[in-house]
Design a protein around this motif. Structure first.
Motif, mmCIF file in Angstrom:
data_model
loop_
_atom_site.group_PDB
_atom_site.id
_atom_site.type_symbol
_atom_site.label_atom_id
_atom_site.label_comp_id
_atom_site.label_asym_id
_atom_site.label_seq_id
_atom_site.Cartn_x
_atom_site.Cartn_y
_atom_site.Cartn_z
ATOM 1 N N UNK A 383 0.829 -1.208 0.000
ATOM 2 C CA UNK A 383 0.000 0.000 0.000
ATOM 3 C C UNK A 383 0.863 1.257 0.000
ATOM 4 N N UNK A 384 1.898 1.240 0.828
ATOM 5 C CA UNK A 384 2.792 2.394 0.893
ATOM 6 C C UNK A 384 3.466 2.672 -0.434
ATOM 7 N N UNK A 385 3.896 1.597 -1.130
ATOM 8 C CA UNK A 385 4.556 1.761 -2.434
ATOM 9 C C UNK A 385 3.605 2.374 -3.455
ATOM 10 N N UNK A 386 2.355 1.899 -3.474
ATOM 11 C CA UNK A 386 1.364 2.414 -4.426
ATOM 12 C C UNK A 386 1.078 3.887 -4.161
ATOM 13 N N UNK A 387 0.840 4.231 -2.875
ATOM 14 C CA UNK A 387 0.503 5.614 -2.526
ATOM 15 C C UNK A 387 1.670 6.567 -2.759
ATOM 16 N N UNK A 388 2.882 6.136 -2.423
ATOM 17 C CA UNK A 388 4.054 6.986 -2.642
ATOM 18 C C UNK A 388 4.299 7.197 -4.133
ATOM 19 N N UNK A 389 4.078 6.157 -4.908
ATOM 20 C CA UNK A 389 4.286 6.244 -6.357
ATOM 21 C C UNK A 389 3.364 7.286 -6.974
ATOM 22 N N UNK A 390 2.068 7.091 -6.783
ATOM 23 C CA UNK A 390 1.115 8.015 -7.414
ATOM 24 C C UNK A 390 1.162 9.385 -6.758
ATOM 25 N N UNK A 391 1.447 9.423 -5.436
ATOM 26 C CA UNK A 391 1.535 10.701 -4.734
ATOM 27 C C UNK A 391 2.665 11.570 -5.236
ATOM 28 N N UNK A 392 3.826 10.967 -5.483
ATOM 29 C CA UNK A 392 4.968 11.744 -5.975
ATOM 30 C C UNK A 392 4.708 12.273 -7.383
ATOM 31 N N UNK A 393 4.051 11.454 -8.216
ATOM 32 C CA UNK A 393 3.735 11.905 -9.578
ATOM 33 C C UNK A 393 2.712 13.037 -9.553
ATOM 34 N N UNK A 394 1.706 12.906 -8.684
ATOM 35 C CA UNK A 394 0.702 13.966 -8.539
ATOM 36 C C UNK A 394 1.363 15.253 -8.039
ATOM 37 N N UNK A 395 2.300 15.116 -7.097
ATOM 38 C CA UNK A 395 2.994 16.279 -6.562
ATOM 39 C C UNK A 395 3.738 17.049 -7.628
ATOM 40 N N UNK A 396 4.419 16.320 -8.515
ATOM 41 C CA UNK A 396 5.161 16.987 -9.594
ATOM 42 C C UNK A 396 4.204 17.600 -10.611
ATOM 43 N N UNK A 397 3.213 16.814 -11.050
ATOM 44 C CA UNK A 397 2.311 17.278 -12.102
ATOM 45 C C UNK A 397 1.332 18.346 -11.618
ATOM 46 N N UNK A 398 0.898 18.227 -10.359
ATOM 47 C CA UNK A 398 -0.118 19.136 -9.858
ATOM 48 C C UNK A 398 0.410 20.354 -9.128
ATOM 49 N N UNK A 399 1.675 20.290 -8.659
ATOM 50 C CA UNK A 399 2.226 21.398 -7.877
ATOM 51 C C UNK A 399 3.531 21.933 -8.477
ATOM 52 N N UNK A 400 4.521 21.064 -8.642
ATOM 53 C CA UNK A 400 5.849 21.526 -9.066
ATOM 54 C C UNK A 400 5.840 22.080 -10.491
ATOM 55 N N UNK A 401 5.259 21.339 -11.441
ATOM 56 C CA UNK A 401 5.227 21.822 -12.834
ATOM 57 C C UNK A 401 4.466 23.147 -12.959
#
Length: 432
Positions: A383-401
């Motif tokens: 569960x942690x791997x799945x959430x960290x994976x999609x969470x990090x991608x969302x963070x870059x696409x939704x906030x950093x970019x």
């Protein structure tokens, strides 16, 4: 009544790199972030323009191919009496095809496969036509959205300009010239489709890879139809982050988290979440029956045809086969456990289920943990791997970019919305 969605199904979808669900979630985050950044960087015109582009594209991106395929199924397959649900890949091997007909879950499906088997050339041609046409039509729909968006934004700016002109005089200055590098890109209205590695079938039957073809066209259209250098730079940031974290990062991060769990906890989290979360899996480990099922599968799978035959036998009670069904490697009829033999079974992935089960079971035997302790930790890691994976991608696409795009505007030479300045300058010159 809407059926309840289990936690295992949610984690399975989010952790599946061949599913459209995590892509859709990432894209929503990206669209919201970029639209917000556009409103902050420019004005209502830029925000609306971005909103139409992002969410209009998202609708086309998610539903374009399925919608066009649905129409093409009626147009292409029905007149020939073919079942459009038949995966053309099952027609490759005559022995596997024979077993698909013999073990069909219904007589109707068996007959449909037999009809396709007698017209393989025509069926293959229709499958290729559907793939090319649905992909091309989706890409053309986006081009239509681009034309609409440009015209809509220009009309709205003109409307405001004419209203303001009644009460005040403007001095807009000179229109910013295009840079040489941008002009070269802008003048190229047509370009070759992106080159992808791998066989054509990878893109025909993997929904994510099929979307990559559409996205390749969308990226090309966005860059070549940018209206000025500011527009071009915005899309360069958007498309670069999109390709990196929509398609590239997910599989890479999955492997990294799997390696971490293996190295630090001696636990393999490669199996689908629906398998790892299954009480049946835990019980089979606790009583050792999983080993019997693995051995049965291996003994019945000396050849690919033997493996396929074992997989599609409708009364099969083997756990390897059941877990392959849970993982969508083996497709079943809706609301049934019967194997739909119209669908393709990737035998390498089926073998992989057996190998992953055996590997995990050996880790359990050497762990010194009870089944309850072992699976609690295993599920937490997955569960942690799945959430960290999609969470990090969302963070870059939704906030950093979006933040990078916003900062490039705030600290760039031109902070105003250039499209608006260009349209207003053009209107002023026409009235001079």
């Amino acid at each position: 009544m809407i059926p309840a969605i289990s936690a295992s199904a949610i984690y399975s979808k989010l952790g599946n790199n061949s599913s459209l669900v995590p892509l859709a979630i990432k894209d929503i985050a990206n669209s919201l972030g970029l639209t917000t950044a556009s409103y902050m960087a420019g004005d209502k015109f830029e925000g609306k323009d971005r909103f139409i582009d992002e969410f209009g594209t998202q609708a086309i991106w998610l539903w374009g191919i399925p919608a066009y395929k649905f129409g093409l199924n009626k147009l292409l397959y029905k007149p020939f009496g073919f079942d459009s649900e038949i995966d053309v890949r099952i027609l490759k091997d005559k022995n596997i095809l024979k077993e698909a007909i013999k073990n069909a879950p219904t007589e109707e499906i068996g007959q449909a496969i037999e009809i396709a088997s007698k017209n393989i050339g025509k069926f293959k041609a229709l499958s290729m036509t559907r793939f090319i046409a649905s992909t091309a039509l989706t890409a053309l729909t986006y081009l239509g959205l681009t034309k609409f968006r440009h015209n809509y934004t220009e009309k709205q700016i003109k409307k405001e300009f004419l209203q303001k002109q009644k009460t005040q005089t403007f001095d807009y200055g000179k229109e910013l010239p295009f840079s040489g590098a941008f002009s070269a890109v802008h003048k190229s209205k047509t370009s070759k489709n992106p080159t992808f590695t791998g066989g054509i079938q990878d893109f025909m039957f993997d929904p994510v890879k099929n979307l990559m073809l559409v996205d390749g066209t969308i990226t090309t259209e966005r860059l070549t139809h940018s209206r000025n250098p500011q527009d071009f730079l915005g899309y360069l940031i958007k498309e670069g982050s999109f390709w990196a974290f929509m398609y590239g990062a997910g599989p890479v991060l999955s492997k990294a988290f799997e390696k971490y769990a293996q190295t630090h906890f001696n636990k393999s989290i490669e199996l689908d979440s629906r398998v790892i979360e299954s009480d049946i899996l835990e019980k089979s480990f606790a009583n050792g029956s999983v080993k019997t099922h693995i051995d049965e599968f291996l003994n019945s799978s000396k050849t690919d045809v033997d493996m396929y035959k074992f997989a599609v036998q409708q009364k099969n009670k083997n756990l390897v086969i059941d877990f392959a069904k849970k993982s969508d490697i083996i497709q079943t009829l809706k609301d049934s456990n019967l194997v739909d033999t119209r669908q393709y079974i990737n035998l390498e992935e089926l073998k992989g289920v057996s190998k992953k089960l055996e590997k995990l079971y050996n880790q359990y035997l050497t762990s010194g943990q009870t089944s309850d302790e072992f699976f609690k930790q295993l599920r937490k890691l997955k569960r942690g791997a799945v959430l960290k994976n999609i969470g990090s991608c969302i963070g870059v696409l939704g906030v950093i970019a979006p933040t990078i795009m916003l900062l490039s505007r705030k600290f760039g030479k031109n902070t105003d919305y250039q499209v608006k300045k260009d349209v207003e300058a053009k209107l002023q010159s026409q009235q001079a």
